[in-house]
Design a protein around this motif. Structure first.
Motif, short mmCIF file in Angstrom:
data_model
loop_
_atom_site.label_atom_id
_atom_site.label_comp_id
_atom_site.label_asym_id
_atom_site.label_seq_id
_atom_site.Cartn_x
_atom_site.Cartn_y
_atom_site.Cartn_z
N LEU A 4 55.64 17.48 -3.21
CA LEU A 4 54.65 18.10 -4.09
C LEU A 4 54.92 17.73 -5.53
O LEU A 4 56.07 17.60 -5.93
N GLU A 5 53.85 17.58 -6.29
CA GLU A 5 53.99 17.48 -7.74
C GLU A 5 53.86 18.90 -8.28
O GLU A 5 52.91 19.61 -7.94
N CYS A 6 54.82 19.30 -9.08
CA CYS A 6 54.87 20.66 -9.60
C CYS A 6 54.76 20.65 -11.12
O CYS A 6 54.73 19.59 -11.74
N ALA A 7 54.71 21.83 -11.71
CA ALA A 7 54.59 21.98 -13.16
C ALA A 7 55.62 21.11 -13.87
O ALA A 7 56.75 20.98 -13.43
N ALA A 60 51.90 27.66 -3.48
CA ALA A 60 50.95 27.92 -4.58
C ALA A 60 50.81 29.41 -4.87
O ALA A 60 50.55 29.80 -6.01
N CYS A 61 50.97 30.25 -3.85
CA CYS A 61 50.85 31.70 -4.03
C CYS A 61 52.17 32.37 -4.40
O CYS A 61 52.24 33.60 -4.46
N GLY A 62 53.23 31.60 -4.57
CA GLY A 62 54.52 32.17 -4.94
C GLY A 62 55.33 32.67 -3.77
O GLY A 62 56.32 33.38 -3.96
N ARG A 63 54.94 32.33 -2.54
CA ARG A 63 55.68 32.76 -1.37
C ARG A 63 56.50 31.62 -0.76
O ARG A 63 57.04 31.76 0.33
N GLY A 64 56.57 30.50 -1.46
CA GLY A 64 57.33 29.36 -0.96
C GLY A 64 58.76 29.41 -1.45
O GLY A 64 59.36 30.47 -1.57
N ALA A 65 59.29 28.28 -1.79
CA ALA A 65 60.66 28.16 -2.25
C ALA A 65 60.82 28.73 -3.67
O ALA A 65 59.87 28.83 -4.43
N LYS A 66 62.05 29.08 -3.99
CA LYS A 66 62.36 29.59 -5.33
C LYS A 66 61.93 28.58 -6.40
O LYS A 66 61.39 28.96 -7.44
N PHE A 67 62.16 27.30 -6.13
CA PHE A 67 61.80 26.25 -7.08
C PHE A 67 60.30 26.29 -7.41
O PHE A 67 59.92 26.20 -8.57
N THR A 68 59.46 26.42 -6.38
CA THR A 68 58.02 26.40 -6.63
C THR A 68 57.49 27.71 -7.20
O THR A 68 56.36 27.76 -7.67
N ARG A 69 58.29 28.76 -7.16
CA ARG A 69 57.91 29.98 -7.89
C ARG A 69 58.09 29.74 -9.39
O ARG A 69 57.32 30.25 -10.20
N SER A 70 59.10 28.97 -9.76
CA SER A 70 59.34 28.65 -11.17
C SER A 70 58.45 27.51 -11.66
O SER A 70 58.06 27.48 -12.82
N TYR A 71 58.17 26.57 -10.76
CA TYR A 71 57.37 25.39 -11.10
C TYR A 71 56.26 25.25 -10.06
O TYR A 71 56.41 24.52 -9.07
N PRO A 72 55.15 25.95 -10.25
CA PRO A 72 54.08 25.95 -9.25
C PRO A 72 53.56 24.54 -8.95
O PRO A 72 53.46 23.71 -9.85
N PRO A 73 53.22 24.30 -7.69
CA PRO A 73 52.72 22.97 -7.31
C PRO A 73 51.29 22.75 -7.79
O PRO A 73 50.50 23.69 -7.88
N SER A 74 50.97 21.49 -8.09
CA SER A 74 49.60 21.14 -8.48
C SER A 74 48.91 20.29 -7.43
O SER A 74 47.69 20.30 -7.33
N ARG A 75 49.70 19.51 -6.65
CA ARG A 75 49.08 18.70 -5.60
C ARG A 75 50.14 18.16 -4.64
O ARG A 75 51.32 18.09 -4.97
N ILE A 76 49.66 17.73 -3.49
CA ILE A 76 50.50 17.09 -2.49
C ILE A 76 50.46 15.59 -2.77
O ILE A 76 49.38 15.00 -2.85
N LEU A 77 51.64 14.99 -2.94
CA LEU A 77 51.70 13.56 -3.23
C LEU A 77 51.97 12.69 -2.01
O LEU A 77 51.55 11.54 -1.97
N LEU A 78 52.70 13.23 -1.05
CA LEU A 78 53.10 12.42 0.11
C LEU A 78 53.26 13.31 1.33
O LEU A 78 53.78 14.42 1.22
N VAL A 79 52.81 12.81 2.47
CA VAL A 79 53.05 13.46 3.75
C VAL A 79 53.45 12.37 4.74
O VAL A 79 52.75 11.36 4.86
#
Length: 83
Positions: A11-14, A34-53
């Motif tokens: 993910l690309e994040c803040a 995106a809703c803040g229920r994921g990893a601690k990292f993404t609570r601090s730096y919310p994701p903006s898009r999926i870059l790779l799967v």
């Protein structure tokens, strides 16, 4: 019984930061981040898009790939995304 595929995602994040994880449902996992229920990292730096799967046949292989990607520098991760 058919095994579910596992996915490695980046993910690309803040702030242009990158987050790498694995899941069986990328869209649901992205929504959780995106809703803040994921990893601690993404609570601090919310994701903006999926870059790779990338798809893997089982959790073990996805986890090994995740470990390898997490060792990469941000520049090397971006190269992986471009390729």
């Amino acid at each position: 019984m058919t095994q579910k595929a596992w996915y490695l995602y980046i993910l690309e994040c803040a702030g242009g930061r990158l987050y790498t994880g694995i899941t069986v449902d990328v869209e649901a996992r992205y929504k959780a981040h995106a809703c803040g229920r994921g990893a601690k990292f993404t609570r601090s730096y919310p994701p903006s898009r999926i870059l790779l799967v990338q798809t893997y046949p089982d959790r073990s292989q996805a986890s090994k790939a995740e470990h390898a990607v997490k060792k990469l520098s941000p520049n090397d991760k971006r190269k992986l995304i471009r390729d």
